[in-house]
Write a protein that holds these residues in place. Structure first.
Motif, PDB file in Angstrom:
ATOM      1  N   PRO A  13      49.289  70.464  39.109  1.00 17.46           N
ATOM      2  CA  PRO A  13      48.637  70.960  38.182  1.00 17.46           C
ATOM      3  C   PRO A  13      48.952  72.264  37.437  1.00 17.46           C
ATOM      4  O   PRO A  13      49.970  73.154  38.041  1.00 17.46           O
ATOM      5  CB  PRO A  13      47.603  70.872  39.215  1.00 17.46           C
ATOM      6  N   VAL A  14      48.211  72.788  36.168  1.00 19.68           N
ATOM      7  CA  VAL A  14      48.504  73.632  35.785  1.00 19.68           C
ATOM      8  C   VAL A  14      47.659  74.942  35.866  1.00 19.68           C
ATOM      9  O   VAL A  14      47.553  75.557  36.660  1.00 19.68           O
ATOM     10  CB  VAL A  14      49.031  73.434  34.161  1.00 19.68           C
ATOM     11  N   GLU A  15      46.352  74.623  35.832  1.00 20.58           N
ATOM     12  CA  GLU A  15      44.844  75.365  35.676  1.00 20.58           C
ATOM     13  C   GLU A  15      43.841  74.211  35.971  1.00 20.58           C
ATOM     14  O   GLU A  15      43.900  73.461  34.975  1.00 20.58           O
ATOM     15  CB  GLU A  15      45.600  76.214  34.610  1.00 20.58           C
ATOM     16  N   PRO A  16      43.319  74.479  36.525  1.00 23.80           N
ATOM     17  CA  PRO A  16      42.081  73.701  36.621  1.00 23.80           C
ATOM     18  C   PRO A  16      40.898  73.672  35.093  1.00 23.80           C
ATOM     19  O   PRO A  16      40.929  74.624  34.725  1.00 23.80           O
ATOM     20  CB  PRO A  16      40.975  74.462  37.138  1.00 23.80           C
ATOM     21  N   ILE A  17      40.517  72.336  34.689  1.00 25.82           N
ATOM     22  CA  ILE A  17      40.137  72.117  33.877  1.00 25.82           C
ATOM     23  C   ILE A  17      38.443  71.725  33.572  1.00 25.82           C
ATOM     24  O   ILE A  17      37.948  71.603  34.924  1.00 25.82           O
ATOM     25  CB  ILE A  17      40.390  70.912  32.822  1.00 25.82           C
TER      26      ILE A  17
ATOM     27  N   ASP B 176      45.379  68.262  35.946  1.00 23.26           N
ATOM     28  CA  ASP B 176      44.369  68.730  35.808  1.00 23.26           C
ATOM     29  C   ASP B 176      43.498  67.537  35.553  1.00 23.26           C
ATOM     30  O   ASP B 176      42.171  68.042  35.829  1.00 23.26           O
ATOM     31  CB  ASP B 176      44.371  69.865  34.746  1.00 23.26           C
ATOM     32  N   TRP B 177      43.743  67.026  34.563  1.00 24.54           N
ATOM     33  CA  TRP B 177      42.740  66.443  34.165  1.00 24.54           C
ATOM     34  C   TRP B 177      42.482  65.182  34.776  1.00 24.54           C
ATOM     35  O   TRP B 177      41.145  64.638  34.845  1.00 24.54           O
ATOM     36  CB  TRP B 177      43.058  65.381  32.470  1.00 24.54           C
ATOM     37  N   ILE B 178      43.065  64.682  35.105  1.00 23.62           N
ATOM     38  CA  ILE B 178      42.439  63.695  36.825  1.00 23.62           C
ATOM     39  C   ILE B 178      41.803  64.510  37.454  1.00 23.62           C
ATOM     40  O   ILE B 178      40.913  63.570  38.086  1.00 23.62           O
ATOM     41  CB  ILE B 178      43.871  62.777  36.947  1.00 23.62           C
ATOM     42  N   GLY B 179      41.997  66.120  37.971  1.00 23.87           N
ATOM     43  CA  GLY B 179      41.458  66.155  38.992  1.00 23.87           C
ATOM     44  C   GLY B 179      39.700  66.358  38.247  1.00 23.87           C
ATOM     45  O   GLY B 179      39.049  66.500  39.406  1.00 23.87           O
ATOM     46  N   TYR B 180      39.951  66.795  37.715  1.00 18.97           N
ATOM     47  CA  TYR B 180      38.565  67.441  36.551  1.00 18.97           C
ATOM     48  C   TYR B 180      37.920  66.001  36.878  1.00 18.97           C
ATOM     49  O   TYR B 180      36.278  66.260  36.847  1.00 18.97           O
ATOM     50  CB  TYR B 180      39.008  67.459  35.044  1.00 18.97           C
TER      51      TYR B 180
ATOM     52  N   LEU C 145      39.325  55.434  38.142  1.00 13.84           N
ATOM     53  CA  LEU C 145      38.517  55.533  36.474  1.00 13.84           C
ATOM     54  C   LEU C 145      38.742  56.520  36.597  1.00 13.84           C
ATOM     55  O   LEU C 145      39.105  57.261  35.276  1.00 13.84           O
ATOM     56  CB  LEU C 145      37.338  55.790  36.999  1.00 13.84           C
ATOM     57  N   ALA C 146      39.101  57.622  37.602  1.00 14.16           N
ATOM     58  CA  ALA C 146      39.051  59.220  36.945  1.00 14.16           C
ATOM     59  C   ALA C 146      40.907  59.125  36.746  1.00 14.16           C
ATOM     60  O   ALA C 146      40.837  60.064  35.913  1.00 14.16           O
ATOM     61  CB  ALA C 146      38.866  60.154  38.627  1.00 14.16           C
ATOM     62  N   HIS C 147      41.329  58.915  38.024  1.00 13.71           N
ATOM     63  CA  HIS C 147      43.195  58.758  37.421  1.00 13.71           C
ATOM     64  C   HIS C 147      42.969  57.841  35.407  1.00 13.71           C
ATOM     65  O   HIS C 147      43.821  58.825  34.333  1.00 13.71           O
ATOM     66  CB  HIS C 147      43.552  57.679  37.668  1.00 13.71           C
ATOM     67  N   GLY C 148      42.261  56.933  35.013  1.00 17.58           N
ATOM     68  CA  GLY C 148      42.588  56.537  33.800  1.00 17.58           C
ATOM     69  C   GLY C 148      42.023  56.646  33.051  1.00 17.58           C
ATOM     70  O   GLY C 148      42.687  57.708  31.831  1.00 17.58           O
ATOM     71  N   LEU C 149      40.935  57.854  33.143  1.00 17.17           N
ATOM     72  CA  LEU C 149      40.414  58.705  32.165  1.00 17.17           C
ATOM     73  C   LEU C 149      41.176  59.908  31.801  1.00 17.17           C
ATOM     74  O   LEU C 149      41.469  60.635  30.838  1.00 17.17           O
ATOM     75  CB  LEU C 149      39.122  59.250  31.895  1.00 17.17           C
ATOM     76  N   GLY C 150      41.721  60.286  32.964  1.00 16.16           N
ATOM     77  CA  GLY C 150      42.831  62.347  33.398  1.00 16.16           C
ATOM     78  C   GLY C 150      43.628  61.781  32.010  1.00 16.16           C
ATOM     79  O   GLY C 150      44.266  62.930  31.535  1.00 16.16           O
TER      80      GLY C 150
END
Length: 336
Positions: free
Chosen positions: A62-66, A83-87, A143-148
């Motif tokens: 990760p770089v920075e939380p989104i 970051d996007w997947i985590g979001y 789904l989170a991985h796909g959207l991220g």
């Protein structure tokens, strides 16, 4: 749909891997194992992953939380994939997944062409499972991985000139002009697409949009049988990308369906412009064969694009579509 728990096990196994490898190639494993499970082949999932494992890379750092305040600056930045997947993992944990999808679909749809349309296709596979079965934690995470991945690879197309179109999807695909310069990666070629035939541009009614999308998936699938030799791998996306949109429609508000059709047409037509040959080559299926037999051949063949394209062909479920699926087996190298 798999009810044995194998799909959940496979997704958990795969979520430690990143969405890409070698800097730009897509990790197809989550999509392929979903297709295998959906078609009654859950028993082959882990063996398939064993064969595919050499193509997996570690999950990126990760770089920075989104957040809701800074997401626009991170959109389309592949360095921010983690970051996007985590979001989206947080979003799908705290909210109903349909609400998250409905909010982000219109934001992401204009950039569905990034990652060679694979992020969209991954979302389509994830949504199919969630619509058909229980919303387990691994399936929500998928789904989170796909959207991220989609948000990280978000890549709109430039304004395209409207070219003379046609009344049917098949005729419109036939009218797509081929690129004169076909070297380079998918993004390189996409930047050279300056105009596409107009088709279904005036459709506003959701029910009509869905019917047009069904027609597009059928036409693109059928066309692979005679044009897949232009690029056996890339041309499957002319069918699988719009089919991912079609699979997602039931989870979306109807007012988003017409825009989804237009984006799907642009994706299918652009792939056609970039990779389809000018001269078709006839291909005849070797006698009568059932959908189950075709998918079994795809499973044995093992190539991830063959599995996903055959999965789409079974959605179309007619003889020309099964012929196209068999054509993909003939054109592609098996997974070994």
């Amino acid at each position: 749909m798999d009810t044995t728990g194998v799909l959940d096990e496979a997704l958990q196994r795969l979520h430690g891997s990143g969405p890409e490898r070698l800097g730009r190639l897509t990790n197809h494993a989550p999509m392929a194992v979903e297709a295998l499970s959906a078609r009654g082949q859950a028993g082959s999932v882990h063996r398939w992953i064993d064969l595919y494992a050499r193509k997996l890379e570690e999950f990126p750092s990760p770089v920075e939380p989104i957040t809701a305040a800074n997401w626009r600056t991170a959109l389309g930045d592949p360095r921010r994939a983690a970051d996007w997947i985590g979001y989206f993992e947080r979003e799908t944990t705290d909210r109903l997944w349909r609400d998250v999808l409905a909010q982000w679909w219109p934001r992401l749809l204009p950039g569905m062409y990034g990652g060679s349309t694979h992020p969209l296709i991954r979302v389509g596979h994830a949504v199919r499972t969630l619509l058909a079965s229980e919303s387990t934690a691994p399936r929500l995470t998928e789904l989170a991985h796909g959207l991220g991945y989609w948000a990280a690879r978000h890549h709109p197309v430039a304004a395209l000139a409207p070219l003379p179109g046609a009344d049917s999807a098949a005729a419109a695909l036939e009218a797509v002009p081929s690129l004169t310069e076909r070297r380079g990666t998918f993004p390189d070629r996409l930047d050279r697409v300056t105009g596409l035939p107009v088709w279904a541009a005036t459709t506003r009614d959701p029910a009509q949009a869905r019917l047009r999308l069904v027609e597009l998936v059928r036409a693109a699938t059928h066309r692979y049988a005679t044009h897949g030799h232009g690029d056996a791998t890339m041309l499957v996306h002319a069918a699988t990308a719009p089919n991912a949109v079609l699979r997602t429609l039931p989870a979306l508000p109807p007012e988003l369906w017409a825009a989804s059709l237009r984006a799907a047409w642009t994706a299918s037509a652009a792939v056609t412009a970039m990779y389809a040959p000018d001269t078709p080559v006839p291909f005849a299926a070797p006698g009568a064969i059932t959908p189950e037999e075709v998918f079994e051949r795809a499973r044995i063949h093992g190539d991830e694009h063959v599995i996903k394209f055959t999965d789409t062909a079974l959605d179309v479920a007619d003889e020309p579509a099964l012929t196209a699926a068999l054509r993909s087996l003939h054109l592609s190298e098996p997974l070994r």
